[in-house]
Motif scaffolding. Structure first.
Motif, PDB file in Angstrom:
ATOM      1  N   ASP A 102      40.939   2.241  24.556  1.00 31.24           N
ATOM      2  CA  ASP A 102      39.631   2.872  24.671  1.00 31.24           C
ATOM      3  C   ASP A 102      39.809   4.349  25.022  1.00 31.24           C
ATOM      4  N   GLY A 103      39.117   5.223  24.290  1.00 30.65           N
ATOM      5  CA  GLY A 103      39.222   6.664  24.492  1.00 30.65           C
ATOM      6  C   GLY A 103      40.247   7.335  23.594  1.00 30.65           C
ATOM      7  N   ASP A 104      40.996   6.538  22.820  1.00 29.47           N
ATOM      8  CA  ASP A 104      42.005   7.098  21.919  1.00 29.47           C
ATOM      9  C   ASP A 104      41.381   7.627  20.640  1.00 29.47           C
ATOM     10  N   ARG A 105      42.153   8.473  19.963  1.00 32.49           N
ATOM     11  CA  ARG A 105      41.784   8.987  18.642  1.00 32.49           C
ATOM     12  C   ARG A 105      43.042   9.202  17.839  1.00 32.49           C
ATOM     13  N   LYS A 106      42.861   9.231  16.541  1.00 30.25           N
ATOM     14  CA  LYS A 106      43.947   9.559  15.632  1.00 30.25           C
ATOM     15  C   LYS A 106      43.328  10.357  14.499  1.00 30.25           C
ATOM     16  N   VAL A 107      43.938  11.488  14.159  1.00 30.10           N
ATOM     17  CA  VAL A 107      43.496  12.297  13.027  1.00 30.10           C
ATOM     18  C   VAL A 107      44.461  12.008  11.891  1.00 30.10           C
ATOM     19  N   ILE A 108      43.916  11.533  10.766  1.00 32.24           N
ATOM     20  CA  ILE A 108      44.761  11.178   9.633  1.00 32.24           C
ATOM     21  C   ILE A 108      44.459  12.066   8.430  1.00 32.24           C
ATOM     22  N   VAL A 109      45.488  12.312   7.650  1.00 31.70           N
ATOM     23  CA  VAL A 109      45.354  13.111   6.428  1.00 31.70           C
ATOM     24  C   VAL A 109      44.942  12.170   5.305  1.00 31.70           C
ATOM     25  N   CYS A 110      43.878  12.551   4.625  1.00 32.66           N
ATOM     26  CA  CYS A 110      43.335  11.761   3.516  1.00 32.66           C
ATOM     27  C   CYS A 110      43.264  12.669   2.290  1.00 32.66           C
ATOM     28  N   GLY A 111      44.373  12.772   1.581  1.00 31.46           N
ATOM     29  CA  GLY A 111      44.415  13.693   0.446  1.00 31.46           C
ATOM     30  C   GLY A 111      44.349  15.119   0.948  1.00 31.46           C
ATOM     31  N   ASP A 112      43.313  15.854   0.527  1.00 27.83           N
ATOM     32  CA  ASP A 112      43.154  17.231   0.989  1.00 27.83           C
ATOM     33  C   ASP A 112      42.151  17.345   2.140  1.00 27.83           C
ATOM     34  N   MET A 113      41.827  16.214   2.778  1.00 28.76           N
ATOM     35  CA  MET A 113      40.902  16.183   3.914  1.00 28.76           C
ATOM     36  C   MET A 113      41.581  15.543   5.115  1.00 28.76           C
ATOM     37  N   GLU A 114      40.943  15.692   6.268  1.00 29.68           N
ATOM     38  CA  GLU A 114      41.368  14.996   7.476  1.00 29.68           C
ATOM     39  C   GLU A 114      40.175  14.252   8.054  1.00 29.68           C
ATOM     40  N   GLN A 120      39.363   6.882  -2.479  1.00 27.23           N
ATOM     41  CA  GLN A 120      40.712   6.496  -2.052  1.00 27.23           C
ATOM     42  C   GLN A 120      40.645   5.919  -0.639  1.00 27.23           C
ATOM     43  N   GLU A 121      41.485   4.916  -0.368  1.00 28.07           N
ATOM     44  CA  GLU A 121      41.520   4.284   0.944  1.00 28.07           C
ATOM     45  C   GLU A 121      42.822   4.655   1.657  1.00 28.07           C
ATOM     46  N   TYR A 122      42.709   4.991   2.953  1.00 26.85           N
ATOM     47  CA  TYR A 122      43.853   5.398   3.751  1.00 26.85           C
ATOM     48  C   TYR A 122      43.920   4.562   5.026  1.00 26.85           C
ATOM     49  N   SER A 123      45.127   4.206   5.443  1.00 28.00           N
ATOM     50  CA  SER A 123      45.310   3.430   6.665  1.00 28.00           C
ATOM     51  C   SER A 123      45.235   4.347   7.878  1.00 28.00           C
ATOM     52  N   ALA A 124      44.508   3.890   8.893  1.00 32.72           N
ATOM     53  CA  ALA A 124      44.425   4.622  10.164  1.00 32.72           C
ATOM     54  C   ALA A 124      45.115   3.845  11.279  1.00 32.72           C
ATOM     55  N   GLY A 125      45.907   2.835  10.913  1.00 33.51           N
ATOM     56  CA  GLY A 125      46.661   2.081  11.896  1.00 33.51           C
ATOM     57  C   GLY A 125      46.005   0.760  12.249  1.00 33.51           C
ATOM     58  N   LYS A 126      46.592   0.114  13.229  1.00 38.63           N
ATOM     59  CA  LYS A 126      46.114  -1.188  13.690  1.00 38.63           C
ATOM     60  C   LYS A 126      45.111  -1.023  14.824  1.00 38.63           C
ATOM     61  N   VAL A 127      44.141  -1.893  14.879  1.00 38.56           N
ATOM     62  CA  VAL A 127      43.162  -1.898  15.966  1.00 38.56           C
ATOM     63  C   VAL A 127      43.882  -1.956  17.310  1.00 38.56           C
ATOM     64  N   ALA A 128      44.923  -2.779  17.396  1.00 38.07           N
ATOM     65  CA  ALA A 128      45.657  -2.968  18.657  1.00 38.07           C
ATOM     66  C   ALA A 128      46.375  -1.706  19.121  1.00 38.07           C
ATOM     67  N   ASP A 129      46.583  -0.737  18.229  1.00 41.13           N
ATOM     68  CA  ASP A 129      47.261   0.507  18.600  1.00 41.13           C
ATOM     69  C   ASP A 129      46.352   1.494  19.331  1.00 41.13           C
TER      70      ASP A 129
END
Length: 121
Positions: free
Chosen positions: A14-26, A2-11
């Protein structure tokens, strides 16, 4: 897979992170030194939420000739993530644990298309 969006590159700065939910995983997506990295949000030690830990430069402890540690220093070339549960430190770029080469994070598959970041699990 399954493919999940993690947002736009422009968002991501440098040094940023985002934790995304991917089904039953993160999965944690990081932008470090202009490059993107994605890791499953499970510490290799005890499955703690590694991607939610502190991001910092690698800690070095220079040992003096008398075998004492005078102070801590930081390796400006290496950015680490530190597990909030037990303090295990991993390189964000390689996923390797700093003290034991047998311990490492599990890499997540990531693609960038048309300015969008996608994670596959």
């Amino acid at each position: 897979m399954q493919e999940y969006s993690a947002g736009k590159v422009a968002d991501y700065n440098d040094g940023d992170r985002k934790v995304i939910v991917c089904g039953d995983m993160e999965v944690g997506v990081f932008r470090i030194d202009g490059e993107f990295y994605a890791w499953h949000n499970r510490c290799a030690h005890r499955a703690g939420p590694i991607c939610q830990g502190r991001i910092m430069k690698r800690v070095l402890e220079p040992v003096a000739e008398d075998h004492t540690v005078r102070a801590m220093e930081y390796d400006e070339s290496e950015t680490n993530i530190v597990c909030p549960w037990h303090g295990y430190e991993y390189s964000i770029k390689t996923g390797n644990h700093q003290g034991n080469p047998k311990i490492r994070l599990r890499k997540a598959e990531m693609k960038i298309r048309d300015g969008e970041i996608y994670v596959r699990v």
